[in-house]
Design an enzyme around this catalytic site. Structure first.
Site, PDB file in Angstrom:
ATOM      1  N   ASN A   1      78.994  71.611  13.254  1.00  0.00           N
ATOM      2  CA  ASN A   1      78.861  72.868  13.102  1.00  0.00           C
ATOM      3  C   ASN A   1      78.118  73.252  11.397  1.00  0.00           C
ATOM      4  O   ASN A   1      77.435  74.315  11.295  1.00  0.00           O
ATOM      5  CB  ASN A   1      79.993  73.735  13.342  1.00  0.00           C
ATOM      6  CG  ASN A   1      80.212  73.614  14.761  1.00  0.00           C
ATOM      7  OD1 ASN A   1      79.813  73.368  15.456  1.00  0.00           O
ATOM      8  ND2 ASN A   1      81.540  74.126  14.883  1.00  0.00           N
TER       9      ASN A   1
ATOM     10  N   HIS B   1      41.881 107.062  12.471  1.00  0.00           N
ATOM     11  CA  HIS B   1      41.540 107.324  13.906  1.00  0.00           C
ATOM     12  C   HIS B   1      40.550 106.688  14.451  1.00  0.00           C
ATOM     13  O   HIS B   1      39.471 107.332  16.055  1.00  0.00           O
ATOM     14  CB  HIS B   1      41.092 109.041  14.265  1.00  0.00           C
ATOM     15  CG  HIS B   1      42.658 110.050  13.820  1.00  0.00           C
ATOM     16  ND1 HIS B   1      43.259 110.623  14.504  1.00  0.00           N
ATOM     17  CD2 HIS B   1      42.074 110.264  12.565  1.00  0.00           C
ATOM     18  CE1 HIS B   1      44.303 111.118  13.446  1.00  0.00           C
ATOM     19  NE2 HIS B   1      43.554 111.240  12.285  1.00  0.00           N
TER      20      HIS B   1
ATOM     21  N   SER C   1      30.546  81.109  25.064  1.00  0.00           N
ATOM     22  CA  SER C   1      31.285  81.598  26.814  1.00  0.00           C
ATOM     23  C   SER C   1      30.690  80.311  27.661  1.00  0.00           C
ATOM     24  O   SER C   1      29.548  80.288  27.014  1.00  0.00           O
ATOM     25  CB  SER C   1      30.652  83.432  27.010  1.00  0.00           C
ATOM     26  OG  SER C   1      30.414  83.128  28.410  1.00  0.00           O
TER      27      SER C   1
ATOM     28  N   LYS D   1      27.180  84.665  23.464  1.00  0.00           N
ATOM     29  CA  LYS D   1      28.003  84.972  23.406  1.00  0.00           C
ATOM     30  C   LYS D   1      28.272  84.260  21.643  1.00  0.00           C
ATOM     31  O   LYS D   1      28.575  83.079  22.083  1.00  0.00           O
ATOM     32  CB  LYS D   1      29.317  85.292  24.295  1.00  0.00           C
ATOM     33  CG  LYS D   1      29.112  86.269  25.531  1.00  0.00           C
ATOM     34  CD  LYS D   1      29.077  87.179  24.822  1.00  0.00           C
ATOM     35  CE  LYS D   1      30.470  88.005  24.097  1.00  0.00           C
ATOM     36  NZ  LYS D   1      31.336  87.923  25.174  1.00  0.00           N
TER      37      LYS D   1
ATOM     38  N   GLU E   1      41.077  87.296  17.946  1.00  0.00           N
ATOM     39  CA  GLU E   1      41.414  87.296  18.554  1.00  0.00           C
ATOM     40  C   GLU E   1      43.419  86.599  18.699  1.00  0.00           C
ATOM     41  O   GLU E   1      44.443  86.753  19.626  1.00  0.00           O
ATOM     42  CB  GLU E   1      41.267  86.974  19.943  1.00  0.00           C
ATOM     43  CG  GLU E   1      40.022  88.242  20.110  1.00  0.00           C
ATOM     44  CD  GLU E   1      39.150  87.175  21.082  1.00  0.00           C
ATOM     45  OE1 GLU E   1      39.006  87.791  22.455  1.00  0.00           O
ATOM     46  OE2 GLU E   1      37.839  87.375  20.411  1.00  0.00           O
TER      47      GLU E   1
ATOM     48  N   TYR F   1      81.588  79.323  15.611  1.00  0.00           N
ATOM     49  CA  TYR F   1      80.203  79.038  16.679  1.00  0.00           C
ATOM     50  C   TYR F   1      80.413  79.424  18.242  1.00  0.00           C
ATOM     51  O   TYR F   1      81.731  78.934  18.692  1.00  0.00           O
ATOM     52  CB  TYR F   1      80.403  77.233  15.935  1.00  0.00           C
ATOM     53  CG  TYR F   1      79.496  76.817  16.312  1.00  0.00           C
ATOM     54  CD1 TYR F   1      77.878  76.342  16.205  1.00  0.00           C
ATOM     55  CD2 TYR F   1      79.275  75.889  18.153  1.00  0.00           C
ATOM     56  CE1 TYR F   1      76.938  76.263  16.559  1.00  0.00           C
ATOM     57  CE2 TYR F   1      78.172  75.635  17.924  1.00  0.00           C
ATOM     58  CZ  TYR F   1      77.306  75.025  18.103  1.00  0.00           C
ATOM     59  OH  TYR F   1      76.155  74.166  18.723  1.00  0.00           O
TER      60      TYR F   1
HETATM   61  N1  ARG Z   1      72.977  70.830  18.423  1.00  0.00           N
HETATM   62  C1  ARG Z   1      74.029  71.342  17.728  1.00  0.00           C
HETATM   63  C2  ARG Z   1      72.927  73.193  17.771  1.00  0.00           C
HETATM   64  O1  ARG Z   1      72.167  73.158  17.180  1.00  0.00           O
HETATM   65  C3  ARG Z   1      74.458  71.208  16.766  1.00  0.00           C
HETATM   66  C4  ARG Z   1      75.850  71.573  16.660  1.00  0.00           C
HETATM   67  C5  ARG Z   1      76.861  71.130  17.424  1.00  0.00           C
HETATM   68  N2  ARG Z   1      77.982  71.310  17.513  1.00  0.00           N
HETATM   69  C6  ARG Z   1      78.782  71.552  18.510  1.00  0.00           C
HETATM   70  N3  ARG Z   1      80.087  71.963  18.393  1.00  0.00           N
HETATM   71  N4  ARG Z   1      79.017  71.613  19.649  1.00  0.00           N
HETATM   72  O2  ARG Z   1      73.730  73.865  17.787  1.00  0.00           O
END
Ligand code: ARG
Length: 470
Positions: A113, A159, A286, A292, A299, A326
Site C-alpha cells: 500500500n 460567435h 481519403s 481530399k 481532429e 486502502y
Molecule cells: N496492485 C495494487 C494496486 O495497484 C497494489 C497494492 C495492493 N495492496 C493490497 N493490499 N492488495 O493498488
C-alpha cells in the site's frame, strides 16, 4: 474450478486464486510500467534497512545486485511477468527472493500500500517534468509560427462571425497564455506529488525503527527548502490519490486547450477559411475522394480530449465512496493515469511538430482582414473621439452598415455625403479609419492586438521560453 498454485499467498490460504479471479484482479499487465520506480524505491528502502541494522551489509549487497540484474532483464525485455503474482511489486520481489535469499527481508516495515503510493509518486514526478518540457515545445512552436508571420492579420471572431482584425501572432499567443497557465497548474500539482509515503505501512505505520527521512532524501522527495518531504499521516498516505486526480485535472484542462487549438486548425485549413496550409506529412487523404487533404491530426487531438476528460471523471467516481483506507478499487487509478499522461504528451508533441511545419496563407488572411466591416467599431470610436456618446455612435454606424448593405457596397465605399447625411460629425479624415495598418497601430493598450503590443508580446515570450523550467 481451476485454481493457480499458492504463489502470491501466505500461510493463510490453502488454495490459490481461481483462474478468473487471477485474471480479474491482476494489474501487472499495466502496472509493469512502474518497474523502474519500484526498483528505485526498493533500493532506498533496503539501504535504510541496512543502516538501521535490520539487514546485514552482505545481505544489502546481494539485494542491490539482485535488483540490478532484474532491472537489466526488464530493460532488455527478458523478464517474465507472471499474472499470478498480481502486480509489478510482487513480480519483482518474487524474482529477487528466488535468486537472493535475503530478498525475503526486503518487505520489512513496508506494505504494497505504501509501496504503490511511492511508485506512483515517483512515476508521476518524472512524467510531469517531461510533459512540461513538451508543452514548452508547443509554446515555442506557436511563438515561432507567429514570428514567421509577423505581418499577417486576420479577422478575429466572436460567435464565429467576423469581429475585429488581429495579428495572427496575437491569436497564437492566446494559446501560449493558456499553456502557460497549464504549466503552472502542472508545477503546482508536482509539488504535492513530491512527498514520500514510505514508512506508512499498510495503513498504520510500523513498530520497526525505520528512518523515513533517509528514504525520502534518497528518493529526491524534498520540499522547497531542500528538506526531506514526508507524508504526515499514514492513513492518508496509503489512501490518498488526490495527486493523481490533480494531475489528471490539470491534464484535462490542458487537453481542452489543445482541443480548442485543434478546432482552430481544422477551421483555418478548410477551403472556406483557407488561412492555414498544413504540410502533407501532417494530413491524410481519403480512400474514395482523390482531392481530399484532411486535418486528421487536429481532429484526433480534439477527439482524444474526450478520453482525458473521461479519465478525470472516472477517477473522481473511483474515489468518492471509498472508506478509509486502502481499498483494491484504487488499483483502477493506473490505467486512467497512464492513458491521460500518454494521450496529452503525444497530442502536445504532434501538434508542436505539425505547427512547426505549417504556414499561414498571407494572401487569404489579408483578403479576409481587409473586410471594412471589421473596422465598424473603429468608426464608432472616431465619433466618440469627436464627442458623441458611444451608444449614439454605435447606432449611427449601425445605420451606415445597413445603408451599405442595401446599396450592395462595402462600408468604406459609401460616399462622404452618405456618411454626413447620417451624422454631421463625419469629415474627410474618416477615410483613414479604414487604413488597416493605421488601425492596427491604434490598438495600444496592454494586451491589445496592436502592432507594437504584438511585437512586445512576441519578444516577451521569446525571452521567457528560453528560460529553464523549474
Ligand atoms: N496492485 C495494487 C494496486 O495497484 C497494489 C497494492 C495492493 N495492496 C493490497 N493490499 N492488495 O493498488
Amino acid at each position: 474450478m481451476k485454481t493457480k498454485k499458492v504463489v502470491a499467498r501466505s500461510g493463510r490460504f490453502t488454495q490459490g486464486p481461481s483462474d478468473v479471479v487471477a485474471r480479474y484482479t491482476e494489474s501487472v499487465s499495466f502496472d509493469w510500467r512502474l518497474w523502474r520506480q519500484d526498483i528505485e524505491g526498493s533500493r532506498a528502502h533496503a539501504r535504510m534497512l541496512a543502516r538501521q541494522g535490520m539487514l546485514g551489509r552482505g545481505e544489502l549487497r546481494e539485494i542491490l545486485r539482485g535488483l540490478d540484474e532484474i532491472a537489466a532483464e526488464i530493460a532488455a525485455g527478458k523478464f517474465r511477468w507472471d499474472e499470478v503474482l498480481e502486480d509489478v511489486h510482487m513480480n519483482i520481489e518474487a524474482a529477487l527472493t528466488r535468486r537472493v535469499p535475503a530478498g525475503a527481508k526486503l518487505h520489512t516495515g513496508r506494505s504494497r500500500n505504501d509501496q504503490v503510493a511511492v511508485d506512483l509518486r515517483l512515476w508521476l514526478r518524472d512524467e510531469i517534468g517531461s510533459l512540461r518540457g513538451v508543452v514548452r515545445g508547443l509554446q515555442k512552436s506557436l511563438v515561432e509560427l507567429g514570428e514567421r508571420h509577423r505581418e499577417v492579420i486576420l479577422p478575429g471572431y466572436t460567435h464565429l462571425q467576423r469581429a475585429q482584425p488581429v495579428y495572427v501572432a496575437h491569436h497564437l499567443l492566446a494559446y501560449v497564455e493558456m499553456l502557460e497557465r497549464d504549466q503552472s497548474r502542472l508545477a503546482d500539482a508536482g509539488r504535492r506529488v513530491n512527498v514520500c509515503p514510505l514508512g506508512s505501512g499498510a495503513l498504520a505505520g510500523t513498530t520497526l525503527p525505520l528512518d523515513r527521512a533517509f528514504v525520502a532524501r534518497s528518493l529526491g522527495f524534498r520540499d522547497e527548502g531542500g528538506r526531506p518531504a514526508m507524508t504526515r499521516n499514514s492513513m492518508d498516505a496509503v489512501s490518498d490519490r488526490d495527486f493523481v486526480i490533480e494531475f489528471c485535472s490539470a491534464a484535462a484542462l490542458l487537453a481542452v486547450h489543445l482541443s480548442r487549438l485543434a478546432e482552430d486548425i481544422v477551421l483555418w485549413s478548410s477551403a472556406e477559411f483557407g488561412f492555414l496550409r498544413l504540410e502533407d506529412a501532417y494530413t491524410t487523404g481519403s480512400s474514395l475522394m482523390p482531392q481530399k487533404k484532411n486535418p486528421d491530426v487536429a481532429e484526433l487531438a480534439r477527439g482524444k480530449c474526450g478520453r482525458v476528460v473521461g479519465n478525470l471523471t472516472a477517477l473522481l467516481c473511483l474515489l468518492k465512496g471509498l472508506p478509509m483506507t486502502y481499498n483494491r478499487d484504487l488499483q483502477e487509478d493506473k490505467e486512467r493515469l497512464f492513458d491521460t499522461a500518454d494521450t496529452v504528451r503525444e497530442t502536445v508533441t504532434v501538434l508542436a511538430e505539425m505547427l512547426r511545419h505549417a504556414a499561414f496563407r498571407g494572401e487569404a488572411c489579408g483578403l479576409a482582414a481587409k473586410d471594412p466591416q471589421l473596422l465598424a467599431t473603429d468608426l464608432a470610436d472616431y465619433l466618440v473621439l469627436r464627442g458623441l456618446p458611444f451608444r449614439r455612435a454605435h447606432h449611427v454606424v449601425g445605420e451606415l452598415v445597413a445603408r451599405a448593405e442595401a446599396a450592395g457596397v462595402s462600408l468604406s465605399q459609401l460616399s462622404l455625403e452618405d456618411y454626413r447625411s447620417v451624422h454631421p460629425l463625419f469629415a474627410r479624415d474618416v477615410r483613414e479609419v479604414f487604413d488597416l495598418k493605421k488601425a492596427m497601430g491604434r490598438r495600444r493598450l496592454l494586451g491589445a492586438p496592436g502592432t507594437r503590443e504584438m511585437g512586445r508580446q512576441l519578444d516577451f515570450w521569446k525571452k521567457n521560453l528560453r528560460k529553464v523550467l523549474v
